[in-house]
Motif scaffolding. Structure first.
Motif, PDB file in Angstrom:
ATOM      1  N   VAL A   2       0.812  -1.210   0.000  1.00  0.00           N
ATOM      2  CA  VAL A   2       0.000   0.000   0.000  1.00  0.00           C
ATOM      3  C   VAL A   2       0.849   1.264   0.000  1.00  0.00           C
ATOM      4  CG1 VAL A   2      -1.708   1.310   1.323  1.00  0.00           C
ATOM      5  CG2 VAL A   2      -1.953  -1.148   1.077  1.00  0.00           C
ATOM      6  N   THR A   3       2.057   1.234   0.593  1.00  0.00           N
ATOM      7  CA  THR A   3       2.859   2.452   0.698  1.00  0.00           C
ATOM      8  C   THR A   3       3.227   3.025  -0.667  1.00  0.00           C
ATOM      9  OG1 THR A   3       4.822   1.074   0.977  1.00  0.00           O
ATOM     10  CG2 THR A   3       3.859   2.025   2.956  1.00  0.00           C
ATOM     11  N   ALA A   4       3.104   2.223  -1.722  1.00  0.00           N
ATOM     12  CA  ALA A   4       3.396   2.742  -3.057  1.00  0.00           C
ATOM     13  C   ALA A   4       2.433   3.870  -3.419  1.00  0.00           C
ATOM     14  CB  ALA A   4       3.318   1.621  -4.088  1.00  0.00           C
ATOM     15  N   THR A   5       1.240   3.872  -2.828  1.00  0.00           N
ATOM     16  CA  THR A   5       0.264   4.915  -3.131  1.00  0.00           C
ATOM     17  C   THR A   5       0.246   6.022  -2.079  1.00  0.00           C
ATOM     18  OG1 THR A   5      -1.495   3.719  -1.993  1.00  0.00           O
ATOM     19  CG2 THR A   5      -1.217   3.300  -4.366  1.00  0.00           C
ATOM     20  N   LEU A   6       0.984   5.839  -0.993  1.00  0.00           N
ATOM     21  CA  LEU A   6       1.020   6.839   0.077  1.00  0.00           C
ATOM     22  C   LEU A   6       2.305   7.659  -0.009  1.00  0.00           C
ATOM     23  CD1 LEU A   6      -0.207   4.746   3.149  1.00  0.00           C
ATOM     24  CD2 LEU A   6      -1.514   6.405   1.834  1.00  0.00           C
ATOM     25  N   THR A   7       2.170   8.955   0.095  1.00  0.00           N
ATOM     26  CA  THR A   7       3.334   9.827   0.131  1.00  0.00           C
ATOM     27  C   THR A   7       3.834   9.938   1.573  1.00  0.00           C
ATOM     28  OG1 THR A   7       2.059  11.832   0.562  1.00  0.00           O
ATOM     29  CG2 THR A   7       2.361  11.180  -1.776  1.00  0.00           C
ATOM     30  N   ASP A  10       1.294  11.759   3.512  1.00  0.00           N
ATOM     31  CA  ASP A  10       0.162  10.916   3.916  1.00  0.00           C
ATOM     32  C   ASP A  10       0.517  10.105   5.162  1.00  0.00           C
ATOM     33  OD1 ASP A  10      -1.306  11.717   1.645  1.00  0.00           O
ATOM     34  OD2 ASP A  10      -0.572  10.009   0.457  1.00  0.00           O
ATOM     35  N   GLY A  43       9.061   1.396  -0.786  1.00  0.00           N
ATOM     36  CA  GLY A  43       7.835   1.435   0.002  1.00  0.00           C
ATOM     37  C   GLY A  43       8.062   1.318   1.496  1.00  0.00           C
ATOM     38  N   HIS A  73      -3.668   1.039   8.025  1.00  0.00           N
ATOM     39  CA  HIS A  73      -3.721   1.677   6.710  1.00  0.00           C
ATOM     40  C   HIS A  73      -2.976   0.871   5.654  1.00  0.00           C
ATOM     41  CE1 HIS A  73      -5.665   5.431   8.016  1.00  0.00           C
ATOM     42  NE2 HIS A  73      -5.066   5.179   9.153  1.00  0.00           N
TER      43      HIS A  73
END
Length: 161
Positions: A2-7, A10, A43, A73
């Motif tokens: 998921v961290t690939a989509t979180l900055t 975020d 990530g 998350h």
């Protein structure tokens, strides 16, 4: 992952909302414990925190809370690092953190200037400066127990470091 989509922003917002286990009226960001958040190209999330004093027993709980909050998350690759230098200071408590402490009946420390002199601690209940320290040792090692002579209410005061 998921961290690939979180900055990093975020992730910081998620971590910043973690409450301090000893002072749950403030978050670790408001208290100035949260130092940095990074998301690597792979990530992996790295979170830097600084204890309020050397040997603070709450750091293990804070680390676990950060890992748990990020897991909620979908972030499972987390490294929480203790950063000891520069040492934490009460000057790092944010203005809204100071207000949250005051509203909870805990006297926030005064910002330390060139001369660390405190003439009195204002009562968080009635605002009177007519207070005295009852004990240098409060409910946790980073707080002292004070009492107001005006309203006679006891209160914790975060020690200035």
């Amino acid at each position: 992952m998921v961290t690939a989509t979180l900055t990093a922003a975020d992730v910081r917002a998620i971590v910043a909302a973690v409450p301090d286990p000893e002072l749950p009226v403030v978050t670790i960001e408001q208290l100035g414990i949260l130092r940095d958040v990074r998301v690597g190209d792979d990530g992996r999330v790295t979170v830097d925190i600084t204890p309020t004093y050397s040997g603070c027993p709450a750091m293990d709980a804070i680390r676990a809370d950060i890992v748990a909050r990020l897991a909620e998350h979908g972030v499972d690759d987390v490294d929480v690092r203790l950063v000891l230098a520069p040492a934490w200071t009460t000057d790092w408590i944010t203005p809204d953190g100071r207000e949250a402490l005051r509203a909870a009946g805990i006297a926030p420390p005064h910002p330390v200037g060139p001369v660390g002199l405190t003439l009195s601690v204002r009562c968080p209940h009635c605002g009177s400066p007519d207070t005295r320290e009852l004990s240098r040792f409060g409910s946790t090692a980073c707080k002292a127990l004070w009492v107001c002579r005006a309203c006679r209410e006891p209160f914790d005061h975060v020690k200035a470091l």
